[in-house]
Scaffold this motif. Structure first.
Motif, PDB file in Angstrom:
ATOM      1  N   PRO A 145       9.780  -5.079   4.122  1.00 50.02           N
ATOM      2  CA  PRO A 145      10.380  -3.766   3.905  1.00 50.02           C
ATOM      3  C   PRO A 145       9.367  -2.628   4.007  1.00 50.02           C
ATOM      4  O   PRO A 145       8.174  -2.821   3.792  1.00 50.02           O
ATOM      5  CB  PRO A 145      10.913  -3.873   2.477  1.00 50.02           C
ATOM      6  CG  PRO A 145       9.962  -4.823   1.802  1.00 50.02           C
ATOM      7  CD  PRO A 145       9.584  -5.824   2.855  1.00 50.02           C
ATOM      8  N   THR A 146       9.878  -1.459   4.325  1.00 50.80           N
ATOM      9  CA  THR A 146       9.128  -0.215   4.233  1.00 50.80           C
ATOM     10  C   THR A 146      10.033   0.794   3.539  1.00 50.80           C
ATOM     11  O   THR A 146      11.234   0.834   3.803  1.00 50.80           O
ATOM     12  CB  THR A 146       8.735   0.323   5.617  1.00 50.80           C
ATOM     13  OG1 THR A 146       7.810  -0.566   6.240  1.00 50.80           O
ATOM     14  CG2 THR A 146       8.081   1.697   5.510  1.00 50.80           C
ATOM     15  N   THR A 147       9.462   1.588   2.638  1.00 47.21           N
ATOM     16  CA  THR A 147      10.245   2.603   1.934  1.00 47.21           C
ATOM     17  C   THR A 147       9.606   3.968   2.146  1.00 47.21           C
ATOM     18  O   THR A 147       8.395   4.121   1.960  1.00 47.21           O
ATOM     19  CB  THR A 147      10.322   2.287   0.426  1.00 47.21           C
ATOM     20  OG1 THR A 147      10.882   0.983   0.240  1.00 47.21           O
ATOM     21  CG2 THR A 147      11.184   3.310  -0.300  1.00 47.21           C
ATOM     22  N   ALA A 169       7.139  12.471   2.359  1.00 49.58           N
ATOM     23  CA  ALA A 169       6.202  12.788   1.281  1.00 49.58           C
ATOM     24  C   ALA A 169       5.392  11.570   0.862  1.00 49.58           C
ATOM     25  O   ALA A 169       4.278  11.705   0.357  1.00 49.58           O
ATOM     26  CB  ALA A 169       6.958  13.337   0.076  1.00 49.58           C
ATOM     27  N   ALA A 170       5.967  10.368   1.068  1.00 49.91           N
ATOM     28  CA  ALA A 170       5.281   9.146   0.660  1.00 49.91           C
ATOM     29  C   ALA A 170       5.862   7.956   1.420  1.00 49.91           C
ATOM     30  O   ALA A 170       7.007   7.980   1.869  1.00 49.91           O
ATOM     31  CB  ALA A 170       5.412   8.926  -0.841  1.00 49.91           C
ATOM     32  N   ARG A 171       5.025   6.918   1.524  1.00 53.08           N
ATOM     33  CA  ARG A 171       5.455   5.689   2.195  1.00 53.08           C
ATOM     34  C   ARG A 171       4.883   4.491   1.451  1.00 53.08           C
ATOM     35  O   ARG A 171       3.730   4.499   1.034  1.00 53.08           O
ATOM     36  CB  ARG A 171       4.953   5.659   3.636  1.00 53.08           C
ATOM     37  CG  ARG A 171       5.356   4.406   4.412  1.00 53.08           C
ATOM     38  CD  ARG A 171       4.704   4.360   5.780  1.00 53.08           C
ATOM     39  NE  ARG A 171       3.269   4.088   5.672  1.00 53.08           N
ATOM     40  CZ  ARG A 171       2.455   3.967   6.722  1.00 53.08           C
ATOM     41  NH1 ARG A 171       2.930   4.126   7.941  1.00 53.08           N
ATOM     42  NH2 ARG A 171       1.172   3.710   6.550  1.00 53.08           N
ATOM     43  N   SER A 179       0.823  -1.199   0.000  1.00 55.97           N
ATOM     44  CA  SER A 179       0.000   0.000   0.000  1.00 55.97           C
ATOM     45  C   SER A 179       0.862   1.255   0.000  1.00 55.97           C
ATOM     46  O   SER A 179       1.911   1.307   0.643  1.00 55.97           O
ATOM     47  CB  SER A 179      -0.945   0.014   1.197  1.00 55.97           C
ATOM     48  OG  SER A 179      -0.220  -0.016   2.404  1.00 55.97           O
ATOM     49  N   VAL A 180       0.404   2.252  -0.733  1.00 52.34           N
ATOM     50  CA  VAL A 180       1.150   3.503  -0.889  1.00 52.34           C
ATOM     51  C   VAL A 180       0.379   4.631  -0.227  1.00 52.34           C
ATOM     52  O   VAL A 180      -0.821   4.788  -0.448  1.00 52.34           O
ATOM     53  CB  VAL A 180       1.366   3.828  -2.383  1.00 52.34           C
ATOM     54  CG1 VAL A 180       2.115   5.148  -2.538  1.00 52.34           C
ATOM     55  CG2 VAL A 180       2.108   2.696  -3.073  1.00 52.34           C
ATOM     56  N   SER A 181       1.072   5.398   0.595  1.00 46.05           N
ATOM     57  CA  SER A 181       0.478   6.586   1.211  1.00 46.05           C
ATOM     58  C   SER A 181       1.254   7.801   0.734  1.00 46.05           C
ATOM     59  O   SER A 181       2.479   7.852   0.867  1.00 46.05           O
ATOM     60  CB  SER A 181       0.551   6.504   2.739  1.00 46.05           C
ATOM     61  OG  SER A 181      -0.153   5.381   3.223  1.00 46.05           O
TER      62      SER A 181
END
Length: 206
Positions: free
Chosen positions: A171-173, A183-185, A56-58
């Motif tokens: 992982p988390t980026t 700005a994003a995760r 998922s992208v935030s």
């Protein structure tokens, strides 16, 4: 003379029947709520040693971003890096460790994006949460990653990022804007095209 047959009366439900009925109702109600996938994995006890996000992208609009990330860490080569040094540059932080299957899968894409954006001043750092220097170096040789990684086996960096990185979600980026704000995760495997778009957006901001 008419024979009247007794009308059978259904037995009153016993305690077991009542409990089963209540349990079924509870399950139906629970099915209406979306499960917390990270929590489910954390409780699974399957010994895979990581929690895989769902990809998922935030994204966070500039006006909604929280304060700049503040952290200091030591790279595997012994260099100390402070996040204050990143002001003016877009920075990508990737939480990983060598035995994490999604981390191994995304590593070549992260390196490709590092090479693509390095002339634009984009900084890439890994945050390794458990490996020795030798294990991390073997991973880097295998997958050809050339950007540096922090040794965060003591959890200090993840603690500083606690508002952005769920515990054990690897992982988390994170993509930090030019002011050091998130700005994003991406939780879980970072798709190359998605991460590229997030970096490009951050680069286009003043």
């Amino acid at each position: 003379m008419t024979n009247h047959q007794p009308v059978p009366v259904p037995p009153l439900p016993g305690r077991r029947s009542l409990l089963l009925g209540a349990a079924s109702a509870a399950l139906l109600l629970a099915g209406c709520a979306a499960p917390d996938t990270l929590a489910v994995q954390a409780k699974a006890g399957d010994n895979k040693n990581y929690i895989a996000g769902d990809g998922s992208v935030s994204e966070y609009a500039p006006g909604t971003r929280t304060a700049a990330v503040g952290m200091t860490g030591v790279l595997y080569d012994g260099t100390t890096v402070d996040s204050a040094q990143w002001q003016g540059n877009v920075t990508v932080l990737n939480v990983w460790y060598a035995a994490c299957a999604p981390c191994r899968k995304e590593a070549p894409d992260l390196e490709a994006l590092h090479q693509e954006f390095k002339n634009d001043g984009v900084r890439f750092y890994g945050i390794n949460v458990r490996d020795t220097a030798a294990t991390a170096a073997a991973f880097e040789r295998t997958f050809g990653t050339t950007y540096p990684s922090f040794n965060d086996s003591d959890g200090g960096i993840l603690l500083a990022l606690a508002n952005h990185v769920p515990p054990r979600a690897v992982p988390t980026t994170l993509v930090l804007d030019k002011h050091g704000k998130v700005a994003a995760r991406i939780l879980g495997l970072a798709e190359k095209s998605t991460l590229k778009a997030l970096i490009s957006t951050a680069l286009s901001e003043p």
